[in-house]
Write a protein that holds these residues in place. Sequence first.
Motif, PDB file in Angstrom:
ATOM      1  N   ASP A 186       2.462   6.533  16.698  1.00  0.00           N
ATOM      2  CA  ASP A 186       2.565   5.095  16.937  1.00  0.00           C
ATOM      3  C   ASP A 186       3.596   4.415  16.052  1.00  0.00           C
ATOM      4  OD1 ASP A 186       1.366   5.186  14.487  1.00  0.00           O
ATOM      5  OD2 ASP A 186      -0.454   4.101  15.058  1.00  0.00           O
ATOM      6  N   SER A 187       4.297   5.198  15.219  1.00  0.00           N
ATOM      7  CA  SER A 187       5.316   4.624  14.334  1.00  0.00           C
ATOM      8  C   SER A 187       6.412   5.643  14.080  1.00  0.00           C
ATOM      9  CB  SER A 187       4.695   4.183  13.003  1.00  0.00           C
ATOM     10  OG  SER A 187       4.230   5.313  12.280  1.00  0.00           O
ATOM     11  N   ARG A 188       7.581   5.159  13.759  1.00  0.00           N
ATOM     12  CA  ARG A 188       8.680   6.041  13.377  1.00  0.00           C
ATOM     13  C   ARG A 188       8.364   6.760  12.073  1.00  0.00           C
ATOM     14  NH1 ARG A 188      10.416   1.392  15.484  1.00  0.00           N
ATOM     15  NH2 ARG A 188      11.963   1.409  17.172  1.00  0.00           N
ATOM     16  N   TRP A 189       7.699   6.047  11.172  1.00  0.00           N
ATOM     17  CA  TRP A 189       7.361   6.624   9.876  1.00  0.00           C
ATOM     18  C   TRP A 189       6.443   7.828  10.059  1.00  0.00           C
ATOM     19  CZ3 TRP A 189       3.119   7.665   6.842  1.00  0.00           C
ATOM     20  CH2 TRP A 189       3.370   7.880   5.489  1.00  0.00           C
ATOM     21  N   GLY A 190       5.447   7.716  10.922  1.00  0.00           N
ATOM     22  CA  GLY A 190       4.533   8.827  11.161  1.00  0.00           C
ATOM     23  C   GLY A 190       5.243  10.032  11.741  1.00  0.00           C
ATOM     24  N   ALA A 191       6.171   9.803  12.676  1.00  0.00           N
ATOM     25  CA  ALA A 191       6.932  10.913  13.267  1.00  0.00           C
ATOM     26  C   ALA A 191       7.842  11.562  12.236  1.00  0.00           C
ATOM     27  CB  ALA A 191       7.738  10.408  14.462  1.00  0.00           C
ATOM     28  N   ALA A 192       8.488  10.747  11.392  1.00  0.00           N
ATOM     29  CA  ALA A 192       9.392  11.288  10.380  1.00  0.00           C
ATOM     30  C   ALA A 192       8.637  12.130   9.360  1.00  0.00           C
ATOM     31  CB  ALA A 192      10.140  10.147   9.693  1.00  0.00           C
ATOM     32  N   VAL A 193       7.471  11.674   8.946  1.00  0.00           N
ATOM     33  CA  VAL A 193       6.666  12.439   7.994  1.00  0.00           C
ATOM     34  C   VAL A 193       6.239  13.772   8.601  1.00  0.00           C
ATOM     35  CG1 VAL A 193       4.458  12.497   6.786  1.00  0.00           C
ATOM     36  CG2 VAL A 193       5.859  10.441   6.694  1.00  0.00           C
ATOM     37  N   CYS A 194       5.790  13.751   9.828  1.00  0.00           N
ATOM     38  CA  CYS A 194       5.356  14.982  10.489  1.00  0.00           C
ATOM     39  C   CYS A 194       6.511  15.967  10.641  1.00  0.00           C
ATOM     40  CB  CYS A 194       4.749  14.656  11.853  1.00  0.00           C
ATOM     41  SG  CYS A 194       4.140  16.097  12.753  1.00  0.00           S
ATOM     42  N   ALA A 195       7.694  15.471  11.006  1.00  0.00           N
ATOM     43  CA  ALA A 195       8.844  16.352  11.236  1.00  0.00           C
ATOM     44  C   ALA A 195       9.336  16.992   9.947  1.00  0.00           C
ATOM     45  CB  ALA A 195       9.973  15.567  11.896  1.00  0.00           C
ATOM     46  N   GLN A 196       9.104  16.353   8.800  1.00  0.00           N
ATOM     47  CA  GLN A 196       9.687  16.813   7.538  1.00  0.00           C
ATOM     48  C   GLN A 196       8.686  17.511   6.628  1.00  0.00           C
ATOM     49  OE1 GLN A 196      11.918  13.568   5.689  1.00  0.00           O
ATOM     50  NE2 GLN A 196      12.339  12.695   7.703  1.00  0.00           N
ATOM     51  N   THR A 197       7.491  17.782   7.120  1.00  0.00           N
ATOM     52  CA  THR A 197       6.466  18.400   6.279  1.00  0.00           C
ATOM     53  C   THR A 197       5.930  19.665   6.928  1.00  0.00           C
ATOM     54  OG1 THR A 197       4.788  16.963   7.302  1.00  0.00           O
ATOM     55  CG2 THR A 197       5.721  16.248   5.195  1.00  0.00           C
ATOM     56  N   GLN A 198       5.355  20.546   6.091  1.00  0.00           N
ATOM     57  CA  GLN A 198       4.721  21.765   6.580  1.00  0.00           C
ATOM     58  C   GLN A 198       3.316  21.430   7.043  1.00  0.00           C
ATOM     59  OE1 GLN A 198       5.172  25.272   4.104  1.00  0.00           O
ATOM     60  NE2 GLN A 198       3.110  25.979   4.633  1.00  0.00           N
ATOM     61  N   GLN A 199       2.961  21.843   8.262  1.00  0.00           N
ATOM     62  CA  GLN A 199       1.711  21.425   8.874  1.00  0.00           C
ATOM     63  C   GLN A 199       0.552  22.359   8.571  1.00  0.00           C
ATOM     64  OE1 GLN A 199       1.728  18.407  10.431  1.00  0.00           O
ATOM     65  NE2 GLN A 199       3.847  18.391   9.728  1.00  0.00           N
ATOM     66  N   SER A 200       0.830  23.591   8.274  1.00  0.00           N
ATOM     67  CA  SER A 200      -0.238  24.572   8.124  1.00  0.00           C
ATOM     68  C   SER A 200       0.024  25.442   6.899  1.00  0.00           C
ATOM     69  CB  SER A 200      -0.330  25.440   9.382  1.00  0.00           C
ATOM     70  OG  SER A 200      -1.207  26.527   9.203  1.00  0.00           O
ATOM     71  N   LYS A 201      -1.067  26.032   6.364  1.00  0.00           N
ATOM     72  CA  LYS A 201      -0.896  26.958   5.234  1.00  0.00           C
ATOM     73  C   LYS A 201      -0.154  28.218   5.662  1.00  0.00           C
ATOM     74  CE  LYS A 201      -5.579  28.792   5.981  1.00  0.00           C
ATOM     75  NZ  LYS A 201      -6.920  28.964   5.363  1.00  0.00           N
ATOM     76  N   ASN A 202      -0.180  28.509   6.943  1.00  0.00           N
ATOM     77  CA  ASN A 202       0.641  29.587   7.496  1.00  0.00           C
ATOM     78  C   ASN A 202       1.963  28.984   7.946  1.00  0.00           C
ATOM     79  OD1 ASN A 202       1.853  31.676   8.855  1.00  0.00           O
ATOM     80  ND2 ASN A 202       0.029  32.244  10.037  1.00  0.00           N
ATOM     81  N   PRO A 203       3.061  29.250   7.227  1.00  0.00           N
ATOM     82  CA  PRO A 203       4.330  28.564   7.539  1.00  0.00           C
ATOM     83  C   PRO A 203       4.961  28.978   8.852  1.00  0.00           C
ATOM     84  CG  PRO A 203       4.656  30.247   5.856  1.00  0.00           C
ATOM     85  CD  PRO A 203       3.188  30.169   6.093  1.00  0.00           C
ATOM     86  N   THR A 204       4.400  29.975   9.534  1.00  0.00           N
ATOM     87  CA  THR A 204       4.962  30.399  10.825  1.00  0.00           C
ATOM     88  C   THR A 204       4.278  29.708  12.005  1.00  0.00           C
ATOM     89  OG1 THR A 204       3.434  32.281  11.003  1.00  0.00           O
ATOM     90  CG2 THR A 204       5.524  32.648   9.832  1.00  0.00           C
ATOM     91  N   LEU A 205       3.235  28.897  11.741  1.00  0.00           N
ATOM     92  CA  LEU A 205       2.518  28.193  12.799  1.00  0.00           C
ATOM     93  C   LEU A 205       2.751  26.693  12.682  1.00  0.00           C
ATOM     94  CD1 LEU A 205      -0.916  30.099  12.689  1.00  0.00           C
ATOM     95  CD2 LEU A 205       1.014  30.532  14.216  1.00  0.00           C
ATOM     96  N   TRP A 206       2.573  25.999  13.798  1.00  0.00           N
ATOM     97  CA  TRP A 206       2.710  24.541  13.846  1.00  0.00           C
ATOM     98  C   TRP A 206       4.064  24.100  13.261  1.00  0.00           C
ATOM     99  CZ3 TRP A 206      -0.704  22.294  16.871  1.00  0.00           C
ATOM    100  CH2 TRP A 206      -1.974  22.862  17.001  1.00  0.00           C
ATOM    101  N   LEU A 207       5.119  24.670  13.781  1.00  0.00           N
ATOM    102  CA  LEU A 207       6.475  24.340  13.309  1.00  0.00           C
ATOM    103  C   LEU A 207       6.926  23.042  13.961  1.00  0.00           C
ATOM    104  CD1 LEU A 207       8.053  27.898  13.542  1.00  0.00           C
ATOM    105  CD2 LEU A 207       6.940  26.823  11.591  1.00  0.00           C
ATOM    106  N   THR A 208       7.248  22.057  13.159  1.00  0.00           N
ATOM    107  CA  THR A 208       7.610  20.737  13.677  1.00  0.00           C
ATOM    108  C   THR A 208       9.041  20.394  13.322  1.00  0.00           C
ATOM    109  OG1 THR A 208       6.752  19.682  11.662  1.00  0.00           O
ATOM    110  CG2 THR A 208       5.251  19.876  13.533  1.00  0.00           C
ATOM    111  N   SER A 209       9.679  19.677  14.211  1.00  0.00           N
ATOM    112  CA  SER A 209      11.026  19.143  13.977  1.00  0.00           C
ATOM    113  C   SER A 209      11.191  17.898  14.841  1.00  0.00           C
ATOM    114  CB  SER A 209      12.102  20.181  14.322  1.00  0.00           C
ATOM    115  OG  SER A 209      12.003  20.575  15.681  1.00  0.00           O
TER     116      SER A 209
END
Length: 806
Positions: A327-350
């Motif tokens: 619902d915000s640009r800030w939320g999308a930017a944070v998600c795209a620039q952070t690691q989502q899971s403790k397994n770095p090969t899953l939930w890859l975001t950009s």
Amino acid sequence: MATLQDIGVSALFNLFGAFLFLIAFAVLRIQPINDRVYFPKWYLTGERNSPRRSDRTLVGKFVNLNYKTYFTFLNWMPQAMKMSESEIIRHAGLDSAIFLRIYTLGLKIFAPVMVLALVVLVPVNVSSGTLFFLKKELVVSNIDKLSISNVQPKSSKFFFHIGVEYIFTFWACFMLYREYNNVAIMRLQYLASQRRRPEQFTVVVRNVPDMPGHSVPDTVDQFFKTNHPEHYLCHQAVYNANTYAKLVKQRAKLQRWFDYYVLKHQRNPHKMPTCRTGFLGLWGKMVDSIEYYKQQIKEFDHNMSLERQKVLKDSKLMLPVAFVSFDSRWGAAVCAQTQQSKNPTLWLTSSAPEPRDIYWQNLAIPFISLTIRKLVIGVSVFALVFFYMIPIAFVQSLANLEGLERVAPFLRPVTRLDFIKSFLQGFLPGLALKIFLWILPSVLLIMSKIEGYIALSTLERRAAAKYYYFMLVNVFLGSIIAGTAFEQLHSFLHQSPTQIPRTIGVSIPMKATFFITYIMVDGWAGIAGEILRLKPLVIFHLKNMFLVKTEEDRVRAMDPGFVDFKETIPSLQLYFLLGIVYTAVTPILLPFICIFFAFAYFVYRHQIINVYNQQYESCGAFWPHVHGRIIASLLISQLLLMGLLASKKAADSTPLLIILPILTLSFHKYCKHRFEPAFRQYPLEEAMAKDKLEKETEPELNMKADLADAYLHPIFHSFEKEVELSSSSSSEKETHQEETPEVRVDKHETQSSSPVTELGTPTHHHYVYNSTSPSSHYTSAYEQSSSQYEYQYNTHQYEEHEYRYN
């Protein structure tokens, strides 16, 4: 080896060719029949109408009868300069404006240094006279006396070349810093000024894990509700719809034929159009064309409906990929620039590309195969580069006839003819190299698609990178090595091995003559051919005569094209490389480089304003690559000059150059940390400021409605309304409707008294046929009254295109 006479012949050929292209362009562009070819962008924006409509004379619809306009054949140049940079950004996008800045950067870098090098280095090189004593050992020409090869070994004059190299490096770095800063500011301002766009609120998530008992949409929804509860809004699942996409294309062809025959019957109501059902309509049963294609479309619609249901319901066709919106640009930017899971090969975001930038076919590639694909393509590119060494060596053999004559004397009767010799050495090598490179960008783009990138802009940048490395190895280094070997073949065969480095050191600067011919062929005549658009012109008129059936076909035949970044940017980087390398070595090449940058700037400015329609907008994402490769050219220039001075036994002056590569790399590292993040990620500060401003101005904004299907596969958008066929002879009305959680379908009911009918009460065998064209989003209504054979064919506006057939 090309002489001054050969260079003159080449310049004459290319200037004459460029002049002919410009004259042809000036004449063709003012003809009413060609208006759609040379001004297609204004037709697409709706700001230009065909001049053929305003001219009532038959001849005037095809030929411009105003003789005064034929004397202003260069007026397109001042017209191209009228639009400011800010207007170009609004008109053509930021990518186009930044692309033009590359040409102005070339002029800013090379024009001042050209004056310095010609005034300082050329007199120094000419006054030495070393080649006069070596002409019995080496193949030389008068033009080579202007290069560093003419300076005697151990000479103190090398300090002039080192001084110019220092001045040029500092000047180039200064201009690069200013340009990088300006482009970064332009990018951030452009992003801040943009209206609300789906890609600002969306990230693409790949390698979604397989959860037993849960579908991919359920898994994505649960994960982001848990980990991004404050800003997560919705998501769009991704399907492997490649088979369905092929059906859409085939149906679009059938629709165009149906439209054509309906219009044909409108023009001649007393004759029913017929066609044969065999291959290309050459044989087979003769049938009523309208009824035949109507039935074909109906069958296709049924098959497409089944395939569509299969795509949406078959879990195997649902990919572990999703477009997740916030619902915000800030939320999308944070998600795209952070690691989502403790397994770095899953939930890859950009960050998600804009919807029109997505290459949908590659979303179906399993993530695990991407590494293997890149490895295979890397090996293939490596093999391709060395395979092309064979034609490059052949081109160099044309450019160095003297070397071949010494080994093959039987060629002398042909090559000794002055005109043939000048043509072969001054024009043919550059043309042959251009031909060999013509098909390569398309091949490299296919290789990049196989690698699996999901954005068209990324595909083009990767293809451009491959093309640049190819040109660096083959066109630059390959031409130098192969050309030196052919030129000095006699010396290599008869000299001791200890003398070979000296021969190479003397010969490399003399390869500037070959590159001068290449610049004139590709950068002068080639750019003039770009503005002529001869290929699109011929194709448009052929399609207009034989294939165009509706106004939609005419728009498609117009084909405005776009700036081909995968080919033009690597070519530009080659010109930067040549200019940078030969500034201190053979400065006579610089005037040819500056003419190219100036002429190409005018041409591409005109094309961007009037012709090209870009496929996507990457906000200048290619600029860091341009900057990095110009830095690489500076390093190559410095290392090459160090090697040349070492071969000249200039032990006192060579160490002075060691610090230049260190300073250049330090400058590049600083620019990379200072500016490049703005091209890779959306700054959180900018995102938050934009969100706050939007909430203040639009407090009742409903983001979910705008983002719910923004990243729905375009083929689902294109066929939102299912085909309906109803007969008024029976009371039954069949309505084909389909609703899914992922695709919005508008319900539509067809009645015999539909408002599109203007023929009165329908009699027996009255049909109403509604369909949505996949390619242009318009609905067509077709009616038939069997007793009178009357047809009504109207169009109803969908989105932004409206076509009327009279």
